[in-house]
Design a protein around this motif. Structure first.
Motif, PDB file in Angstrom:
ATOM      1  N   VAL A   1       5.863  -5.940  -6.625  1.00 44.88           N
ATOM      2  CA  VAL A   1       5.857  -6.742  -5.405  1.00 44.88           C
ATOM      3  C   VAL A   1       4.667  -7.683  -5.494  1.00 44.88           C
ATOM      4  CG1 VAL A   1       5.599  -6.740  -2.896  1.00 44.88           C
ATOM      5  CG2 VAL A   1       6.947  -4.954  -4.016  1.00 44.88           C
ATOM      6  N   ILE A   2       4.908  -8.977  -5.269  1.00 42.76           N
ATOM      7  CA  ILE A   2       3.857  -9.992  -5.338  1.00 42.76           C
ATOM      8  C   ILE A   2       3.596 -10.511  -3.935  1.00 42.76           C
ATOM      9  CG2 ILE A   2       3.203 -12.266  -6.234  1.00 42.76           C
ATOM     10  CD1 ILE A   2       4.977 -11.701  -8.637  1.00 42.76           C
ATOM     11  N   LEU A   3       2.326 -10.443  -3.515  1.00 43.57           N
ATOM     12  CA  LEU A   3       1.933 -10.879  -2.188  1.00 43.57           C
ATOM     13  C   LEU A   3       0.764 -11.856  -2.294  1.00 43.57           C
ATOM     14  CD1 LEU A   3       1.870  -7.432  -0.336  1.00 43.57           C
ATOM     15  CD2 LEU A   3       3.747  -9.064  -0.391  1.00 43.57           C
TER      16      LEU A   3
ATOM     17  N   TRP B   1      -4.400  -1.092   0.205  1.00 38.64           N
ATOM     18  CA  TRP B   1      -3.041  -0.663  -0.108  1.00 38.64           C
ATOM     19  C   TRP B   1      -2.800  -0.524  -1.604  1.00 38.64           C
ATOM     20  CZ3 TRP B   1      -0.354   1.252   3.655  1.00 38.64           C
ATOM     21  CH2 TRP B   1       1.024   1.382   3.555  1.00 38.64           C
ATOM     22  N   GLY B   2      -3.771  -0.918  -2.412  1.00 41.91           N
ATOM     23  CA  GLY B   2      -3.644  -0.765  -3.855  1.00 41.91           C
ATOM     24  C   GLY B   2      -3.163  -1.995  -4.590  1.00 41.91           C
ATOM     25  N   TYR B   3      -3.151  -3.157  -3.930  1.00 42.57           N
ATOM     26  CA  TYR B   3      -2.751  -4.386  -4.610  1.00 42.57           C
ATOM     27  C   TYR B   3      -3.901  -4.909  -5.464  1.00 42.57           C
ATOM     28  CZ  TYR B   3       1.768  -4.657  -2.415  1.00 42.57           C
ATOM     29  OH  TYR B   3       3.070  -4.377  -2.059  1.00 42.57           O
ATOM     30  N   GLN B   4      -3.540  -5.440  -6.624  1.00 41.00           N
ATOM     31  CA  GLN B   4      -4.513  -5.979  -7.564  1.00 41.00           C
ATOM     32  C   GLN B   4      -4.425  -7.500  -7.573  1.00 41.00           C
ATOM     33  OE1 GLN B   4      -6.639  -3.856  -9.287  1.00 41.00           O
ATOM     34  NE2 GLN B   4      -5.668  -2.234  -8.066  1.00 41.00           N
ATOM     35  N   ILE B   5      -5.560  -8.159  -7.747  1.00 38.20           N
ATOM     36  CA  ILE B   5      -5.574  -9.621  -7.798  1.00 38.20           C
ATOM     37  C   ILE B   5      -5.191 -10.066  -9.205  1.00 38.20           C
ATOM     38  CG2 ILE B   5      -6.993 -11.696  -7.592  1.00 38.20           C
ATOM     39  CD1 ILE B   5      -8.704 -10.179  -5.564  1.00 38.20           C
ATOM     40  N   ASP B   6      -4.082 -10.791  -9.324  1.00 40.14           N
ATOM     41  CA  ASP B   6      -3.644 -11.313 -10.612  1.00 40.14           C
ATOM     42  C   ASP B   6      -4.405 -12.580 -10.975  1.00 40.14           C
ATOM     43  OD1 ASP B   6      -1.787  -9.257 -10.835  1.00 40.14           O
ATOM     44  OD2 ASP B   6      -0.195 -10.424  -9.891  1.00 40.14           O
ATOM     45  N   PHE B   7      -4.575 -13.477 -10.022  1.00 38.57           N
ATOM     46  CA  PHE B   7      -5.375 -14.681 -10.220  1.00 38.57           C
ATOM     47  C   PHE B   7      -5.680 -15.277  -8.855  1.00 38.57           C
ATOM     48  CE2 PHE B   7      -0.941 -15.931 -10.483  1.00 38.57           C
ATOM     49  CZ  PHE B   7      -0.858 -17.079  -9.705  1.00 38.57           C
ATOM     50  N   THR B   8      -6.603 -16.217  -8.825  1.00 38.01           N
ATOM     51  CA  THR B   8      -6.972 -16.858  -7.567  1.00 38.01           C
ATOM     52  C   THR B   8      -6.754 -18.362  -7.654  1.00 38.01           C
ATOM     53  OG1 THR B   8      -9.285 -17.059  -8.255  1.00 38.01           O
ATOM     54  CG2 THR B   8      -8.688 -15.112  -6.952  1.00 38.01           C
TER      55      THR B   8
ATOM     56  N   LEU C   1       2.447  -2.596  -8.950  1.00 38.13           N
ATOM     57  CA  LEU C   1       3.559  -1.986  -9.670  1.00 38.13           C
ATOM     58  C   LEU C   1       4.152  -0.864  -8.835  1.00 38.13           C
ATOM     59  CD1 LEU C   1       2.175  -1.785 -13.324  1.00 38.13           C
ATOM     60  CD2 LEU C   1       4.051  -3.220 -12.511  1.00 38.13           C
ATOM     61  N   LEU C   2       5.456  -0.765  -8.804  1.00 37.67           N
ATOM     62  CA  LEU C   2       6.122   0.246  -8.005  1.00 37.67           C
ATOM     63  C   LEU C   2       6.377   1.504  -8.829  1.00 37.67           C
ATOM     64  CD1 LEU C   2       8.678  -1.909  -6.006  1.00 37.67           C
ATOM     65  CD2 LEU C   2       6.403  -1.121  -5.334  1.00 37.67           C
ATOM     66  N   ASP C   3       5.314   2.036  -9.392  1.00 35.36           N
ATOM     67  CA  ASP C   3       5.398   3.289 -10.142  1.00 35.36           C
ATOM     68  C   ASP C   3       4.776   4.371  -9.279  1.00 35.36           C
ATOM     69  OD1 ASP C   3       4.210   4.465 -13.399  1.00 35.36           O
ATOM     70  OD2 ASP C   3       5.410   5.397 -11.835  1.00 35.36           O
ATOM     71  N   ARG C   4       5.609   5.212  -8.683  1.00 35.28           N
ATOM     72  CA  ARG C   4       5.097   6.213  -7.740  1.00 35.28           C
ATOM     73  C   ARG C   4       5.195   7.626  -8.310  1.00 35.28           C
ATOM     74  NH1 ARG C   4       7.915   3.673  -2.315  1.00 35.28           N
ATOM     75  NH2 ARG C   4       7.017   1.595  -2.525  1.00 35.28           N
ATOM     76  N   ARG C   5       5.122   7.720  -9.601  1.00 31.71           N
ATOM     77  CA  ARG C   5       5.236   9.050 -10.198  1.00 31.71           C
ATOM     78  C   ARG C   5       3.990   9.876  -9.974  1.00 31.71           C
ATOM     79  NH1 ARG C   5       6.977   7.292 -16.120  1.00 31.71           N
ATOM     80  NH2 ARG C   5       5.431   5.712 -15.555  1.00 31.71           N
ATOM     81  N   ASP C   6       2.858   9.226  -9.658  1.00 32.01           N
ATOM     82  CA  ASP C   6       1.674   9.991  -9.284  1.00 32.01           C
ATOM     83  C   ASP C   6       1.252   9.552  -7.889  1.00 32.01           C
ATOM     84  OD1 ASP C   6      -0.329   7.799  -9.349  1.00 32.01           O
ATOM     85  OD2 ASP C   6       0.123   7.773 -11.502  1.00 32.01           O
ATOM     86  N   GLY C   7       0.365  10.296  -7.296  1.00 31.38           N
ATOM     87  CA  GLY C   7      -0.030  10.034  -5.918  1.00 31.38           C
ATOM     88  C   GLY C   7      -1.226   9.122  -5.798  1.00 31.38           C
TER      89      GLY C   7
ATOM     90  N   ALA D   1      12.129  -3.471  -2.459  1.00 29.89           N
ATOM     91  CA  ALA D   1      11.958  -3.786  -3.879  1.00 29.89           C
ATOM     92  C   ALA D   1      12.480  -2.646  -4.753  1.00 29.89           C
ATOM     93  CB  ALA D   1      10.479  -4.052  -4.176  1.00 29.89           C
ATOM     94  N   ALA D   2      12.203  -1.411  -4.347  1.00 27.79           N
ATOM     95  CA  ALA D   2      12.696  -0.268  -5.111  1.00 27.79           C
ATOM     96  C   ALA D   2      14.221  -0.232  -5.104  1.00 27.79           C
ATOM     97  CB  ALA D   2      12.117   1.023  -4.534  1.00 27.79           C
ATOM     98  N   GLU D   3      14.824  -0.538  -3.958  1.00 23.10           N
ATOM     99  CA  GLU D   3      16.291  -0.579  -3.881  1.00 23.10           C
ATOM    100  C   GLU D   3      16.859  -1.647  -4.805  1.00 23.10           C
ATOM    101  OE1 GLU D   3      17.369  -1.254   0.145  1.00 23.10           O
ATOM    102  OE2 GLU D   3      16.392   0.570   0.898  1.00 23.10           O
ATOM    103  N   LEU D   4      16.151  -2.782  -4.921  1.00 22.74           N
ATOM    104  CA  LEU D   4      16.625  -3.880  -5.762  1.00 22.74           C
ATOM    105  C   LEU D   4      16.379  -3.620  -7.245  1.00 22.74           C
ATOM    106  CD1 LEU D   4      15.358  -6.881  -3.601  1.00 22.74           C
ATOM    107  CD2 LEU D   4      17.725  -6.107  -3.850  1.00 22.74           C
ATOM    108  N   GLY D   5      15.569  -2.625  -7.549  1.00 22.46           N
ATOM    109  CA  GLY D   5      15.314  -2.279  -8.942  1.00 22.46           C
ATOM    110  C   GLY D   5      14.278  -3.151  -9.632  1.00 22.46           C
ATOM    111  N   VAL D   6      13.437  -3.843  -8.853  1.00 21.73           N
ATOM    112  CA  VAL D   6      12.376  -4.646  -9.475  1.00 21.73           C
ATOM    113  C   VAL D   6      11.129  -3.781  -9.644  1.00 21.73           C
ATOM    114  CG1 VAL D   6      13.262  -6.818  -8.587  1.00 21.73           C
ATOM    115  CG2 VAL D   6      11.558  -5.556  -7.260  1.00 21.73           C
TER     116      VAL D   6
END
Length: 343
Positions: free
Chosen positions: A294-296, A312-319, A164-170, A286-291
């Motif tokens: 980011v899915i990798l 980098w802080g990415y979470q596994i959604d499924f395998t 999630l592109l929520d950068r309000r905290d560090g 992605a932030a510029e596009l307003g989404v």
């Protein structure tokens, strides 16, 4: 391959039917999408115990893949009137990928799926593909058995990750590195002659990762249909890598997400810092596009890339599990910095 194959089957009411395997036509596209989505909705409901509203979160796979590879798309049609199954196959140069493959629930267990896969395999043979692959659900014995009948072997897990592109905290991932002289350009901004040169440079990178691998058709369909774009990561005169991404709409990007279909760092520049700088560029975009996300995708045999995403802080959604066959089964180098999705 043969234009069509007929066989006698049984419909949901026990009546004899004739099922024909043929290539997809333009007028089939909406129905093929419906068949794939209905099939996977039924499957996920059985797996999860609840029926998803959208099995792919708004992502779409049919129209642009048919435009890109019309000879690799097949349907199973009952009595020349009802499409009951479909299979999509594409070639990335010397690598052939099959999927999704779908057969409506009431028509399963009649070898229709096997015939669709056979059609895709014949398409690969026609194109002299050296390595064939797919991904499927690691918890589905039925899927694993189906593909094993065609000599596809399980290799390793693919993690579909997101952030999630929520950068309000560090605390949302580690500090982002400086670009370190990295210049980011969009393929769509290049002049036509420079696009052709860029495709050749992309092929040089992918060929170093897997001999014969070529993503030119993916780059061109994304550019031609404005499904997203391809980023070039450059430093000086060197192309360090590239990333093909989709944005929401009629693409493979789920609603509200930037989705990376393929990313590769040139093996001669395979420093983790370069991949991190590429990730930073994608997140800025992605932030510029307003989404919001980011899915990798990442194949866990590419361990350096996988480890970087986890840090980098990415979470596994499924395998998913990758299955493949062919002469180059063991080409993967765990130090290669590659993100690729065979769905």
């Amino acid at each position: 391959m043969r234009a069509a194959v007929d066989r006698v089957g049984i419909d949901s009411h026990g009546r004899s039917t004739k099922v024909q395997i043929r290539r997809v036509r333009k007028g089939d596209l909406a129905k093929v999408r419906d068949v794939i989505e209905q099939t996977f909705t039924d499957f996920l409901e059985r797996q999860l115990g609840t029926r998803p509203r959208q099995p792919f979160g708004g992502a779409q796979y049919v129209h642009h893949r048919w435009l890109m590879e019309p000879w690799g798309c097949f349907v199973a049609e009952e009595d020349q009137s009802k499409i009951v199954g479909a299979a999509l196959a594409v070639t990335w140069g010397g690598v052939g990928l099959v999927g999704p493959v779908a057969v409506l629930t009431n028509y399963q267990n009649q070898k229709i799926g096997q015939q669709l896969i056979q059609a895709a395999d014949e398409f690969f043979e026609e194109n002299k593909v050296a390595l064939q692959g797919l991904v499927t659900y690691p918890t589905s014995a039925k899927h694993l058995l189906l593909y094993s009948k065609f000599s596809y072997r399980p290799k390793g897990l693919v993690a579909i990750t997101s952030r999630l592109l929520d950068r309000r905290d560090g605390r949302n991932g580690p500090p982002r590195p400086s670009k370190g002289g990295l210049v980011v350009r969009r393929f769509s901004s290049l002049e036509e002659t420079k696009k052709k040169a860029a495709l050749q440079r992309f092929h040089k990178i992918t060929n170093a990762i897997c001999r014969g691998l070529d993503l030119a058709k993916e780059v061109e369909i994304v550019d031609g249909l404005a499904l997203g774009d391809t980023l070039l990561f450059e430093r000086g005169r060197d192309l360090l890598g590239f990333a093909i991404y989709h944005t929401p709409g009629v693409s493979e990007a789920p609603t509200g997400a930037l989705y990376v279909k393929f990313l590769a760092i040139d093996p001669q520049f395979k420093r983790v810092e370069t991949l991190e700088q590429a990730l930073g560029a994608l997140e800025e975009l992605a932030a510029e596009l307003g989404v919001q996300r980011v899915i990798l995708p990442v194949y866990t045999r590419y361990w350096a890339a996988y480890s970087t995403l986890m840090k980098w802080g990415y979470q596994i959604d499924f395998t998913m599990v990758r299955m493949q066959r062919g002469k180059q089964e063991d080409y993967e180098d765990p130090t290669h910095l590659v993100l690729d999705d065979w769905r």
